[in-house]
Every structure is written in C-alpha cells, then in structure tokens.
Design an enzyme around this catalytic site. Sequence first.
Site, PDB file in Angstrom:
ATOM      1  N   CYS A   1      -1.283  10.399 -29.070  1.00 39.83           N
ATOM      2  CA  CYS A   1      -1.235  11.240 -27.867  1.00 39.83           C
ATOM      3  C   CYS A   1      -0.173  12.328 -28.033  1.00 39.83           C
ATOM      4  O   CYS A   1       0.975  12.044 -28.391  1.00 39.83           O
ATOM      5  CB  CYS A   1      -0.923  10.374 -26.653  1.00 39.83           C
ATOM      6  SG  CYS A   1      -0.697  11.314 -25.117  1.00 39.83           S
TER       7      CYS A   1
ATOM      8  N   CYS B   1     -10.641  17.128 -15.918  1.00 39.28           N
ATOM      9  CA  CYS B   1     -11.273  16.209 -14.957  1.00 39.28           C
ATOM     10  C   CYS B   1     -11.943  16.948 -13.791  1.00 39.28           C
ATOM     11  O   CYS B   1     -11.310  17.743 -13.089  1.00 39.28           O
ATOM     12  CB  CYS B   1     -10.227  15.254 -14.401  1.00 39.28           C
ATOM     13  SG  CYS B   1     -10.918  14.072 -13.222  1.00 39.28           S
TER      14      CYS B   1
ATOM     15  N   CYS C   1     -19.091  10.373 -16.750  1.00 42.27           N
ATOM     16  CA  CYS C   1     -18.313  11.514 -17.233  1.00 42.27           C
ATOM     17  C   CYS C   1     -17.364  11.109 -18.355  1.00 42.27           C
ATOM     18  O   CYS C   1     -16.695  10.071 -18.275  1.00 42.27           O
ATOM     19  CB  CYS C   1     -17.514  12.125 -16.082  1.00 42.27           C
ATOM     20  SG  CYS C   1     -16.468  13.523 -16.566  1.00 42.27           S
TER      21      CYS C   1
ATOM     22  N   ASP D   1       9.458   6.002 -12.478  1.00 46.84           N
ATOM     23  CA  ASP D   1       9.406   6.140 -13.931  1.00 46.84           C
ATOM     24  C   ASP D   1      10.686   5.715 -14.631  1.00 46.84           C
ATOM     25  O   ASP D   1      10.882   6.063 -15.786  1.00 46.84           O
ATOM     26  CB  ASP D   1       9.149   7.607 -14.307  1.00 46.84           C
ATOM     27  CG  ASP D   1       7.755   7.821 -14.872  1.00 46.84           C
ATOM     28  OD1 ASP D   1       7.014   6.844 -14.958  1.00 46.84           O
ATOM     29  OD2 ASP D   1       7.433   8.962 -15.215  1.00 46.84           O
TER      30      ASP D   1
END
Length: 340
Positions: A211, A245, A188, A131
């Site tokens: 977001c 999820c 889904c 990252d």
Amino acid sequence: MGLKEQLREKALSEGFASFGVCRPDAVPELPERLKIFVEQERHGQMAWIADRMAWRGDPSALWPDAKSVVMLAEPYTPTHDPLEVLEHSDRAAISVYAQNRDYHDIVKKRLKRVGRWLVDQAGCEIKVFVDTAPVMEKPLAQAAGLGWQGKHTNLLSRDLGSWFFLGAIFTTAELTPDASGIENCGSCTACLDICPTDAFPEPYQLDARRCISYLTIEHKGPVSEELRERMGNRIYGCDDCLAACPWNKFAVEAQEVRYAARDDLVAPPLKDLAVLDDTAFREKFSGSPIKRIGRDRFVRNVLYAIGNSGDASLKATAAALTEDTAPEVSDAARWAVERL
C-alpha cells in the site's frame, strides 16, 4: 429526550457528522482476523500492531470497565479532485487528509468536549481515542452503524461517502447500541481496480506492504524498486481507492476550515520539496501530520517521484542528493538519476 439522544445532539453540535454506539465486545471475530493478518505479515514494519494484538483485537480488554463505545465521524471532504495531480508528473501528490492541520489534534479536542458533557450528565468515566491507541476504529464504527468496511477495507457511509475521520469515546455509561452497518459495495470493484500497487489480495483484504500509504509513511529504509515505479508522484499517502468510490457522490462538505487544503500542498513542485533540509522541513510542516515521518523519509519519497517523472530537468536536483548523509535519501537520489 434520553441521554443517548442528548449525546447525539451534543456531538452533532460540536461538528461531528455521524454518531453511533456499540458494545466493546461487538465484533467477536476481530481477534482471529487480526491474528491472520499478522501471521501473513501483511502489517509490514508496523510492529506496534503485533505488539498490542490483545488490546487491538479485543476492545473490552483495553478498558474492562467500559460498557459502551461511542463512534463519531468528521468529514474532511476535498473540494478538488485528488486524482488530477497524478497527471502532472513534476508535481507531488499529497493525501487529502494531510494537506493542512493534523486531524489528531482537531478531532481529539472535539471528542473531549463531547466526552466532558457526557461525564457531567451521567457521572461516568470516559477515554477518548483518535488513531493513537490500539483501537480498531473501523470495525467498531461499522458495529455502531456509521457505515461498513468496503472492499478497500476503509469505512464507507451512504450519507458521508468515504472522506471522514473516526473518533471513539469509551465510557462506563450504559448506552443502547445501534444496529450494525450493512455492506453496500455490491459488485463494484472500482477501489480494487484503481490501486497502483495491487495492494488488495482479495476484496476486503489489504496487504499493507504494497500500500502506498504504508510505503510513504510507515516503511523505513529503501522501498523495493518494483514498488517505487508504481508509486508515481505520490509522496505522502494515497487517495486512489477512496477517490474511486461511487459512494462519494453522497459526500458532505467539510465544516472544519483547518482541513481545507493549503495552496502550497495541493500540487507542490517536486523540485521545491527535494531541497528541504531538516530545519526547512520542520518549518514547512509544523502542525501537519507530514512532520512525523521526518525529512529523510519525506525527501526519499520525493526522489522516487522525481525518478518516475520522466522530466530530465529534475535530474540535477536528484544528483545533488546522491551523497546525502541519510542512506535512504542517497539511494533514492541515485535511483532517480539513473531513471532520468
């Protein structure tokens, strides 16, 4: 056992839960996808995405000598329901990954140990990334077979669910690539439906400007009032789309104890966080990823949560910050007072 399988065994022995290999040029569609994302300005204030598009869109350009990319996953699966705190409006919701030590340091040290082993065995060169460089880890991880990018754009795995960090080792060693991950979201839409700010214009697309993770961590200055209301009590990051999820039924337990949530960060009282000055903020979040956003942005987020709390007892806490020297803090405090 060949070099690749020995490397896999070494990675798993160091604590990684999943291993895969791809070529640096395994995702040829990346430059165009990134170009469209930036042209639509969905990256918001994250100028570093646009500034390094050439490297980010083409991993082979980042280090032309690299022949293989080793992608590794490390779980940080929570032991508590991260959505439960959303029902307590006087408490702060902090993203699971930030409830203890900074994963950058932990994963990078683990990557370096695996990388050094590879250098010793193969006489190659390596570069490790967590990252901290223009590397699009999620598409590369899918290409390496670790999973697939779900409709919320995060990586999913049949074996790990969605609670895991990614690390990359670029190397000059020639390693046989793995088969790419196959999309398994089906019909889904749980992750899209739960998003509080409608940050997904379409499945598999994210508008970072909406977001909550972006708004609380990357966005500088005041947040639009329409989005402040939707942020609820989320003050650092957002786990909603991950937590929703169904694949998380396969999530594995985190092995690294430094990812276990600190008691004082699972659901801390908003009133305790709002009063932090710079010194107290730095002390409380030493070694935490939260530290990097600084006291002013953090307290701004806390005040948005106070404004959304509906708790009149917090009005005095907000009122005490209406003349704060940081413009984003004083603005958020006045907004919270007016809301309450």
